[in-house]
Motif scaffolding. Structure first.
Motif, PDB file in Angstrom:
ATOM      1  N   CYS A   7       0.835  -1.199   0.000  1.00  0.00           N
ATOM      2  CA  CYS A   7       0.000   0.000   0.000  1.00  0.00           C
ATOM      3  C   CYS A   7       0.874   1.256   0.000  1.00  0.00           C
ATOM      4  N   VAL A  22       1.599   4.465   7.578  1.00  0.00           N
ATOM      5  CA  VAL A  22       0.388   3.903   8.163  1.00  0.00           C
ATOM      6  C   VAL A  22       0.597   4.036   9.667  1.00  0.00           C
ATOM      7  N   ARG A 100      -5.963   9.791   6.003  1.00  0.00           N
ATOM      8  CA  ARG A 100      -7.143   9.035   5.570  1.00  0.00           C
ATOM      9  C   ARG A 100      -7.377   7.891   6.545  1.00  0.00           C
ATOM     10  N   VAL A 102      -8.675   4.449   7.986  1.00  0.00           N
ATOM     11  CA  VAL A 102      -8.872   3.119   7.403  1.00  0.00           C
ATOM     12  C   VAL A 102      -9.943   2.408   8.221  1.00  0.00           C
ATOM     13  N   THR A 104     -11.881  -0.935   9.197  1.00  0.00           N
ATOM     14  CA  THR A 104     -11.690  -2.375   9.192  1.00  0.00           C
ATOM     15  C   THR A 104     -12.841  -3.038   9.941  1.00  0.00           C
ATOM     16  N   SER A 108     -10.740  -0.519  14.700  1.00  0.00           N
ATOM     17  CA  SER A 108      -9.621   0.102  13.999  1.00  0.00           C
ATOM     18  C   SER A 108      -9.359   1.522  14.472  1.00  0.00           C
ATOM     19  N   ALA A 134      -7.103   2.761   1.043  1.00  0.00           N
ATOM     20  CA  ALA A 134      -7.573   2.459   2.404  1.00  0.00           C
ATOM     21  C   ALA A 134      -8.587   1.327   2.398  1.00  0.00           C
ATOM     22  N   GLN A 135      -9.416   1.258   1.378  1.00  0.00           N
ATOM     23  CA  GLN A 135     -10.410   0.182   1.285  1.00  0.00           C
ATOM     24  C   GLN A 135      -9.737  -1.161   1.035  1.00  0.00           C
ATOM     25  N   LEU A 137      -6.566  -1.977   1.883  1.00  0.00           N
ATOM     26  CA  LEU A 137      -5.487  -2.268   2.838  1.00  0.00           C
ATOM     27  C   LEU A 137      -5.862  -3.420   3.759  1.00  0.00           C
TER      28      LEU A 137
END
Length: 140
Positions: A7, A22, A100, A102, A104, A108, A134-135, A137
């Motif tokens: 990513c 991240v 952004r 993320v 999960t 998260s 992000a979708q 990951l």
């Protein structure tokens, strides 16, 4: 589906990308980094950006109008609702910082941080691509 390293490599292909990470916004720890850091220290940058992300995610003003607002410390409420904030964008004279969040399936508290050169980068494109990344990951 890409992991953190894949990513981050993808993020650095964006025009004007200077550095990316991240970050876990509850602890301030960088889970992965690539490229340059605005202050020369990826760990310090992760902690600083985590403060900004946490402040935005925990503010009730940003949750106004949402059916269920998240609680402060967990990043989600007991039903698994993600933070009300999708991105945080900070502009400086020379660049953009996009945080952004993320989403999960578990509790998260992770976000992608992209440092983008203002002269070479495209903020709209970067924001759209970060959303896609992000979708996809997968946090291992």
């Amino acid at each position: 589906m890409p992991g953190i390293d894949e990513c981050l490599l993808d993020v650095m292909r964006l025009p004007g990308a200077r550095g990316a990470a991240v970050v876990d916004w509850t602890s301030g720890l960088a889970l992965g980094t690539i490229g340059d850091s605005p202050n020369g220290d990826h760990e310090a940058t992760a902690a600083e950006t985590a403060e900004v992300a946490r402040m935005a995610a925990e503010q009730p003003a940003f949750a106004a109008g949402l059916p269920e607002a998240p609680t402060a410390a967990s990043g989600t409420d007991v039903t698994g609702t993600p933070p009300p904030v999708e991105d945080v964008i900070v502009t400086t004279r020379t660049g953009y910082h996009i945080l952004r969040f993320v989403e999960t399936d578990f509790d998260s508290s992770v976000f992608l941080h992209l440092w983008l050169d203002r002269a070479e980068g495209n903020l709209a494109l970067a924001r759209m691509r970060l959303g896609e990344m992000a979708q996809r990951l997968v946090l291992a």
